[in-house]
Design an enzyme around this catalytic site. Sequence first.
Site, mmCIF file in Angstrom:
data_model
loop_
_atom_site.group_PDB
_atom_site.id
_atom_site.type_symbol
_atom_site.label_atom_id
_atom_site.label_comp_id
_atom_site.label_asym_id
_atom_site.label_seq_id
_atom_site.Cartn_x
_atom_site.Cartn_y
_atom_site.Cartn_z
ATOM 1 N N LYS A 1 0.861 -1.188 0.000
ATOM 2 C CA LYS A 1 0.000 0.000 0.000
ATOM 3 C C LYS A 1 0.901 1.243 0.000
ATOM 4 O O LYS A 1 2.014 1.165 0.471
ATOM 5 C CB LYS A 1 -0.895 0.026 1.241
ATOM 6 C CG LYS A 1 -1.653 -1.266 1.526
ATOM 7 C CD LYS A 1 -2.893 -1.385 0.692
ATOM 8 C CE LYS A 1 -3.657 -2.670 1.042
ATOM 9 N NZ LYS A 1 -4.806 -2.891 0.187
ATOM 10 N N HIS B 1 -6.703 -13.497 -7.084
ATOM 11 C CA HIS B 1 -7.512 -12.531 -6.334
ATOM 12 C C HIS B 1 -8.941 -12.592 -6.859
ATOM 13 O O HIS B 1 -9.168 -12.811 -8.038
ATOM 14 C CB HIS B 1 -6.953 -11.116 -6.491
ATOM 15 C CG HIS B 1 -7.542 -10.160 -5.501
ATOM 16 N ND1 HIS B 1 -8.793 -9.612 -5.661
ATOM 17 C CD2 HIS B 1 -7.076 -9.678 -4.329
ATOM 18 C CE1 HIS B 1 -9.062 -8.834 -4.620
ATOM 19 N NE2 HIS B 1 -8.039 -8.854 -3.799
#
Length: 466
Positions: free
Chosen positions: A165, A284
């Site tokens: 992130k 994902h």
Amino acid sequence: VGFKAGVKDYKLTYYTPDYETKDTDILAAFRVTPQPGVPPEEAGAAVAAESSTGTWTTVWTDGLTSLDRYKGRCYHIEPVAGEEDQYIAYVAYPLDLFEEGSVTNMFTSIVGNVFGFKALRALRLEDLRIPTAYVKTFQGPPHGIQVERDKLNKYGRPLLGCTIKPKLGLSAKNYGRAVYECLRGGLDFTKDDENVNSQPFMRWRDRFLFCAEALYKAQAETGEIKGHYLNATAGTCEEMMKRAVFARELGVPIVMHDYLTGGFTANTTLAHYCRDNGLLLHIHRAMHAVIDRQKNHGIHFRVLAKALRMSGGDHIHAGTVVGKLEGERDITLGFVDLLRDDFIQKDRSRGIYFTQDWVSMPGVLPVASGGIHVWHMPALTEIFGDDSVLQFGGGTLGHPWGNAPGAVANRVALEACVKARNEGRDLAREGNEIIREACKWSPELAAACEVWKEIKFEFKAVDTLD
């Protein structure tokens, strides 16, 4: 005397309560909410018809084939306890209706057209039984759990990951730096976020190069095998394969794909390449909640999970039970077993409608990710067991001292939990105490425990069993 034109009730042809299901049939459990005035038998038969051989009127070409051989059959209907006018309709499909080795074709048939059907207020596919004859037409996961452990030389504990992130906006070099710090601190994997593909601020090739440099440097320093999930998802299959080939040339161990937005055809293509070239494949599930979150319409995630095992992937995100994303414990553990185990018994208390035999198809590691931190470690270790990947994004990068100490904190917490479990301690009851004891030996863990001591994401799950 020729054929009889006109519209007739679906249930006359497609509702067959006396039908004995075959071992080769694909079985489906649909949650059906009929429109007012539509009897459940007609609604269930309509689902069977529209997802197999039927159409809205009799057609003369029906006479050129054997409907009895090819039609789907609604063979059982039961009311849903506690819900008014909602039913579970069980449908059996003959195997000949489906192309071998194609999840795409299976879904196009079973859920392709029928969900917009006027006679139904809502429809949800709750579960599928994939017959062994059909399972055997799929390659499945590129490598599976045991081969992955052997490649990584990591045994007896869950694996640790971290999503880098901020997910968007970093340059490739700064991104690689974050990867290096996390891996050096003790994580096994770092991860591209699902929407990191190839954007103006960071093109895929630059990211792949800097991440490969980071993981080789971390490997040299720690003596452990490291990985970074390089997201190969792209706008075309050709571009996706180009990225996977480059990853293989760099010698990295694992790539990644967004299987729902990328599509099953692309996913299966990539999975075949990964097996042929020794790459692990992390999956994902971006977009899954659009499909699976509503309780009475859509497709339950356990079906999407089964489909992924067939299409191919070595890891898949599967909820956390304890973090910020949806997931109720029994339901989650139900599809975690469907991903990992070879033979899963029918168990309605966990939402499993059919016994499923995977006939030795490799298993998939469930990934717990989303809003989790060091205080969750005992619960996660207990719930998911060794064969899982625990991913802490903010729970690593949010550490007050930076990424590497954040990674150290997570690794120490995990090792403490595994040691305590192996000594016979009860992680559910003594979890906080185990973490507090470990803090004495790890200032990094102590600092992490200070920051997150009070955080809980507590809302009721939307999708419950009842």
